[in-house]
Enzyme design. Structure first.
Site, mmCIF file in Angstrom:
data_model
loop_
_atom_site.group_PDB
_atom_site.id
_atom_site.type_symbol
_atom_site.label_atom_id
_atom_site.label_comp_id
_atom_site.label_asym_id
_atom_site.label_seq_id
_atom_site.Cartn_x
_atom_site.Cartn_y
_atom_site.Cartn_z
ATOM 1 N N GLU A 214 0.941 -1.263 -0.144
ATOM 2 C CA GLU A 214 -0.120 0.006 -0.014
ATOM 3 C C GLU A 214 0.792 1.333 -0.027
ATOM 4 O O GLU A 214 0.585 2.245 0.891
ATOM 5 C CB GLU A 214 -0.947 0.140 1.217
ATOM 6 N N GLU A 332 -5.085 -8.517 -1.755
ATOM 7 C CA GLU A 332 -5.595 -8.462 -0.708
ATOM 8 C C GLU A 332 -6.830 -7.767 -0.425
ATOM 9 O O GLU A 332 -7.184 -6.722 -1.131
ATOM 10 C CB GLU A 332 -4.821 -7.535 0.574
#
Length: 567
Positions: A214, A332
């Site tokens: 991220e 994810e």
């Protein structure tokens, strides 16, 4: 089975009669040509690094589920993964970019993650000891080995290593720029080099190494520019080529494991060029924060669930234009961020998961990683008891999806007016015919459905799998719906149906029913058998409100599936 079938059909017809609304429709499946293809190991789940004191909204749901301290010997964990084999496990998460590895030239002490004011996500740097790395790899190697006792003898069988994706620290060597959450500087590859070198020397097979978590676009707690990230990926590829030079096995390089930003992802592929990044991974949390009191409404809102389709479509276009050598993964996906929604994410109400599996597969997504196997409010297993949550049974690898849905994806649509009916079709796995995944998001509409293939455009069919309306009577549709059976399937009289719904129709129930029977572990902790209903191929499909169904149609005339069944 006979009594069960009669009872189930009676209850289904009773619900149909009492329902506020009933809709008849035709499902159109284009079996001539595939529209997409998933990987053989499409289903994936994650193990995170969050420690027990990771808390959100006055709730601390992680317990001892971290990769650093998870009880790898717990029989429920072992049996759950064995039932889902071959399962891909992605080890990583928010804290991976603060994780050091106790190997090689590392000079700093090796301490676990601790709460720290001012640290990324409120935690200090952590460290992975090689003893624990050995334990994890031993677990990955041996979880697929099941033991069978015969008299006084015990033999091992069914060897299948867990497929591992491991997330590397992509912030080592960098520093905050002081501007927003941007980090700058070259990546220090030394610690990652030592970990990978140790892994290769031990013979541990890591299927893929993922770079960072991220950090793409604006990032979450930190971000890195696409240009710098691309340069560092080239460096990591050189490390992998060097350390795996004498190995027949070559791991995949996966990046960036973040939220999709078109400009950032486009630039990353342009900087790295051909052959560097094998997989473009992205994360999905399309329900918003876990504290949202209206999560269940979002989950049942067709319009909200469909918004994520634009991400799949745009990423697919990015790959076609700038990186045709790479593929797309959902690295994810947890629905609601910040550990999921309490009393929501681990209950039957999470229709989003199966709907997103179907939607992702339509856009050539090769792998879909569910957050998590265990930990948070969205784990497949309960963090304390390790007993499967309802989503474990819909984690369809060996249990439903993996048993029934092949990797070849077909266009499917329906002529019903309601947007609450979600329809997906794949070639059946390992046998002739196709399997449908049907999701009914409506709390009051029963659907009575027939199936037909290759409807000409002039008759109301649609090549792109969007909803169309066929102006024909229900009985006429019923007569035409089974034209797909044909000569090859002339002896086929039954189809298989697997209907899922919540116990007592309470959507926050943690008990799921399969064809009216609760799904519960056996006394020995084994996953229960999942038997279908056998329904005449000449009868329509009945889909109750707020239910899910897998429907196996044997010998459906789908030329696109011919090659798959020969594999």
């Amino acid at each position: 089975m006979g009594i069960q079938l009669v009872l189930f059909l009676f209850l289904a017809s009773l619900r149909l009669g009492l329902s506020q609304d009933a809709e008849h429709g035709l499902i159109l499946v284009q079996g001539i040509q595939a529209i997409a293809e998933t990987d053989d190991n499409f289903i994936c789940a994650t193990i995170d690094w969050w420690p027990h004191d990771k808390c959100d909204y006055n709730n601390c749901p992680w317990g001892n589920s971290s990769a650093a301290n998870l009880d790898l010997s717990h029989p429920f964990l072992v049996k759950a993964i064995q039932a889902l084999k071959p399962l891909r496990i992605r080890v990583g998460g928010s804290l991976q970019d603060q994780l050091l590895y106790e190997v090689g030239s590392l000079k700093s002490p090796c301490h676990p993650f601790q709460k720290m004011k001012g640290g990324l996500f409120g935690f200090s740097k952590g460290c992975l000891q090689m003893k624990r790395w050995d334990e994890l790899n031993h677990f990955f190697d041996n979880t697929g080995v099941r033991k069978e006792e015969k008299g006084e003898e015990e033999r091992e069988y069914d060897i299948c290593r867990v497929i591992v994706t491991f997330g590397l620290n992509a912030l080592k060597g960098r520093h905050p720029s002081g501007h927003n959450n941007v980090w700058q500087g070259d990546w220090d590859s030394s610690n990652a080099y030592d970990l990978i070198n140790y892994t290769v020397s031990k013979g541990y097979k890591i299927d893929s190494w993922e770079f960072g978590n991220e950090l793409s676009g604006k990032g979450i707690a930190a971000s890195v520019s696409a240009v710098q990230y691309g340069k560092d990926l080239i460096k990591l590829k050189e490390v992998l080529n060097s350390l795996y030079n004498n190995s027949n096995f070559k791991p995949l390089l996966v990046a960036p494991g973040g939220f999709y930003s078109k400009d950032w992802y486009d630039k990353l592929l342009q900087v790295t060029g051909p052959g560097i990044v094998n997989v473009l991974s992205h994360h999905l949390y399309n329900l918003g924060p876990g504290s949202d009191e209206h999560l269940d409404r979002k989950i049942l809102d067709p319009e909200h669930l469909s918004k994520v389709e634009s991400i799949f479509r745009s990423l697919s276009e990015t790959i076609k234009k700038y990186g045709h050598w790479s593929s797309a993964w959902v690295g994810e996906a947890g629905g609601a961020f910040n550990s999921g929604g309490r009393q929501i994410s681990n209950t039957f109400v999470t229709y989003r998961y199966l709907d997103q599996l179907g939607m992702a597969s339509r856009y050539n997504t090769k792998v879909y990683c569910r957050q998590t196997i265990i930990g948070g409010n969205y784990g497949l297993l309960d963090t304390t008891t390790f007993v499967p949550n309802p989503d474990y049974y819909r984690q369809a690898s060996a249990l439903l999806w993996h048993r029934l849905m092949g990797k070849t994806v077909l266009a499917a649509s329906s002529d019903v007016f309601s947007p609450s009916l979600r329809t997906y079709a794949h070639c059946s796995k390992g046998r002739d015919g196709i399997t449908l995944l049907l999701v009914n998001l409506s709390n009051q509409t029963d659907f009575t459905l027939m199936v037909r293939d290759r409807v000409p455009l002039s008759s109301g069919g649609h090549e792109n799998g969007t909803s169309t309306h066929v102006e024909n009577s229900f009985l006429n549709n019923l007569k035409r719906a089974f034209s797909w059976i044909g000569r090859k399937g002339s002896d086929v009289t039954f189809r298989e149906e697997y209907h899922l719904n919540a116990k007592d129709n309470y959507l926050r129930s943690q008990t799921m029913l399969l064809n009216g029977v609760p799904l519960e572990l056996t006394n020995d902790g084994e996953i229960p058998t999942m038997e279908p209903l056998l329904i005449s191929v000449h009868s329509p499909i009945h889909l109750a409100p707020l239910s899910i169904a897998f429907v196996v149609l044997p010998y459906f005339d789908a030329p696109a599936c011919a090659a798959q069944t020969k594999l």
